[in-house]
Design a protein around this motif. Structure first.
Motif, PDB file in Angstrom:
ATOM      1  N   LEU A  52      -8.201   0.559   9.043  1.00 16.10           N
ATOM      2  CA  LEU A  52      -7.029   1.068   9.742  1.00 16.10           C
ATOM      3  C   LEU A  52      -7.020   2.589   9.637  1.00 16.10           C
ATOM      4  CD1 LEU A  52      -3.829  -0.935   8.697  1.00 16.10           C
ATOM      5  CD2 LEU A  52      -5.275  -1.236  10.706  1.00 16.10           C
ATOM      6  N   ARG A  82      -1.470   5.603   8.454  1.00 15.24           N
ATOM      7  CA  ARG A  82      -0.242   5.834   9.232  1.00 15.24           C
ATOM      8  C   ARG A  82       0.746   6.659   8.413  1.00 15.24           C
ATOM      9  NH1 ARG A  82      -3.181   2.320  11.959  1.00 15.24           N
ATOM     10  NH2 ARG A  82      -2.246   0.561  13.049  1.00 15.24           N
ATOM     11  N   ALA A 104      -7.910  -6.160   9.242  1.00 12.20           N
ATOM     12  CA  ALA A 104      -6.939  -5.289   8.560  1.00 12.20           C
ATOM     13  C   ALA A 104      -5.534  -5.462   9.117  1.00 12.20           C
ATOM     14  CB  ALA A 104      -7.374  -3.834   8.690  1.00 12.20           C
ATOM     15  N   LEU A 105      -5.413  -6.182  10.219  1.00 14.94           N
ATOM     16  CA  LEU A 105      -4.121  -6.338  10.899  1.00 14.94           C
ATOM     17  C   LEU A 105      -3.562  -7.744  10.777  1.00 14.94           C
ATOM     18  CD1 LEU A 105      -5.087  -4.636  14.296  1.00 14.94           C
ATOM     19  CD2 LEU A 105      -3.502  -3.682  12.609  1.00 14.94           C
ATOM     20  N   ASN A 135      -1.487  -2.210   1.275  1.00 12.93           N
ATOM     21  CA  ASN A 135      -1.026  -2.283   2.667  1.00 12.93           C
ATOM     22  C   ASN A 135      -1.821  -3.411   3.305  1.00 12.93           C
ATOM     23  OD1 ASN A 135      -0.253  -1.990   5.299  1.00 12.93           O
ATOM     24  ND2 ASN A 135      -1.391  -0.078   5.642  1.00 12.93           N
ATOM     25  N   PRO A 136      -1.362  -4.646   3.112  1.00  9.94           N
ATOM     26  CA  PRO A 136      -2.150  -5.792   3.586  1.00  9.94           C
ATOM     27  C   PRO A 136      -1.988  -5.991   5.091  1.00  9.94           C
ATOM     28  CG  PRO A 136      -0.114  -6.565   2.602  1.00  9.94           C
ATOM     29  CD  PRO A 136      -0.121  -5.057   2.454  1.00  9.94           C
ATOM     30  N   PRO A 137      -2.854  -6.810   5.691  1.00 11.31           N
ATOM     31  CA  PRO A 137      -2.642  -7.168   7.095  1.00 11.31           C
ATOM     32  C   PRO A 137      -1.358  -7.989   7.201  1.00 11.31           C
ATOM     33  CG  PRO A 137      -4.423  -8.475   6.138  1.00 11.31           C
ATOM     34  CD  PRO A 137      -4.038  -7.452   5.109  1.00 11.31           C
ATOM     35  N   TYR A 138      -0.461  -7.596   8.096  1.00 13.54           N
ATOM     36  CA  TYR A 138       0.819  -8.310   8.158  1.00 13.54           C
ATOM     37  C   TYR A 138       1.310  -8.611   9.571  1.00 13.54           C
ATOM     38  CZ  TYR A 138       2.628  -3.429   8.354  1.00 13.54           C
ATOM     39  OH  TYR A 138       2.851  -2.118   8.652  1.00 13.54           O
TER      40      TYR A 138
HETATM   41  N1  GLN Z   1       1.375  -0.760  10.718  1.00 10.27           N
HETATM   42  C1  GLN Z   1       0.306  -1.306  11.471  1.00 10.27           C
HETATM   43  C2  GLN Z   1       0.755  -1.529  12.898  1.00 10.27           C
HETATM   44  O1  GLN Z   1       1.893  -1.800  13.136  1.00 10.27           O
HETATM   45  C3  GLN Z   1      -0.208  -2.599  10.888  1.00 10.27           C
HETATM   46  C4  GLN Z   1      -0.724  -2.398   9.533  1.00 10.27           C
HETATM   47  C5  GLN Z   1      -0.943  -3.666   8.782  1.00 10.27           C
HETATM   48  O2  GLN Z   1      -1.084  -4.792   9.300  1.00 10.27           O
HETATM   49  N2  GLN Z   1      -0.953  -3.494   7.516  1.00 10.27           N
HETATM   50  O3  GLN Z   1      -0.013  -1.407  13.810  1.00 10.27           O
END
Ligand code: GLN
Length: 299
Positions: A90, A93, A210-211, A186-189
């Protein structure tokens, strides 16, 4: 392309704006500077100088196709650190900086933080920012992607933090036996079904691994909270990034794993972005449980 810096910026801006890029003028300046191998500031000082910029059209075409600016430049600033970025991770951010603020608030005893773990380190941004703030700490960054782990190691070296950082390629905390004063992640969420609808910069160019947080976006948190009780030192805290609306569900998962949710911290957009957790037995846990009393009823 050839012209004065002012002319080239104008043309580049028009190309980017036509492709729907929001900050077209700023990005035009940054891409021209990159094409010429100059610092953006020195470019502005010589706005009337004529330049040949043969690399510029290619860079503009990539950005018009929605490749993230940071990937084209190969760099991104995070917590005032200059980081190399690549398609393996990623792009750091600004909202992720909220986790560093939360860690500093949760551990005002900076010198007592000796061991830091960053789960899913990516570019290394969280671990390296934390090492820059906790001067007595040594840190371990874990990523399942070998390319991410080596990018992070390169960033540590460039920032002079390599003597205090190590990187491991692993599936979350599976092989880790030690305990840490601070655990970051900061895991994929993102819910799997929502990824295609993200901004094209994210959906097309950033690594899905990563997402993608699974059907409900919470798969990685399940893995992480299950591991945390055996990873946290007695006074240790974990600071996890959250997607929008995930504070209550993740606090609930943490509680069921035997952790205390101490607090949350919002980013500049007002979204609860960082969740601070501790072991139930930690001295901070009693106060934290009061803060999240409402969350407990909402589970
Ligand atoms: N913040 C990212 C986004 O909204 C996602 C990052 C994540 O999954 N950790 O694109």
């Amino acid at each position: 392309m050839r012209g004065t810096a002012r002319e080239l910026i104008g043309q580049a801006q028009a190309t980017l704006a036509a492709a729907g890029i929001e900050s077209a003028r700023l990005e035009a300046r940054l891409l021209l500077a990159h094409a010429l191998g100059l610092e953006p500031a020195s470019l502005l000082l010589t706005a009337g100088t004529v330049h040949a910029a043969p690399a510029l059209p290619g860079l503009l075409a990539r950005r018009a196709a929605r490749e993230p600016l940071a990937l084209i430049l190969g760099r991104r600033e995070f917590w005032s650190l200059d980081l190399a970025v690549s398609p393996a991770t990623l792009v750091p951010r600004p909202e992720t900086e909220t986790l560093i603020e939360a860690a500093l608030a949760a551990r005002p005893d900076r010198g007592a933080v000796r061991r830091i773990l960053d789960l899913g380190t990516g570019s290394g941004c969280l671990l390296l920012a934390a090492l820059s703030e906790f001067p007595a700490a040594w840190g371990l960054g874990v990523d399942v992607s070998p390319a991410a782990a080596s990018l992070a190691a390169g960033n540590a070296a460039r920032l002079g933090l390599a003597p205090r950082a190590a990187f491991l390629c692993a599936d979350w905390a599976a092989p880790i036996a030690g305990r840490f004063d601070l655990v970051l992640g900061n895991p994929p969420y993102i819910e799997s079904g929502a990824i295609a609808g993200l901004m094209p910069e994210v959906a097309r160019y950033e690594p899905r691994r990563a997402l993608d947080g699974g059907a409900d976006g919470l798969d990685a948190y399940r893995r992480i909270v299950a591991a945390l009780p055996s990873l946290l030192a007695p006074n240790g805290v974990a600071v996890l990034e959250l997607g929008q609306g995930q504070a209550l569900p993740v606090a609930g998962l943490a509680r069921r794993a035997g952790l205390a949710a101490l607090a949350q911290r919002s980013d500049l957009a007002g979204i609860a972005r960082a969740l601070i957790l501790a072991a139930n037995s930690s001295p901070a846990a009693a106060t934290g449980k009061k803060t999240f009393g409402v969350a407990a009823r909402d589970e």
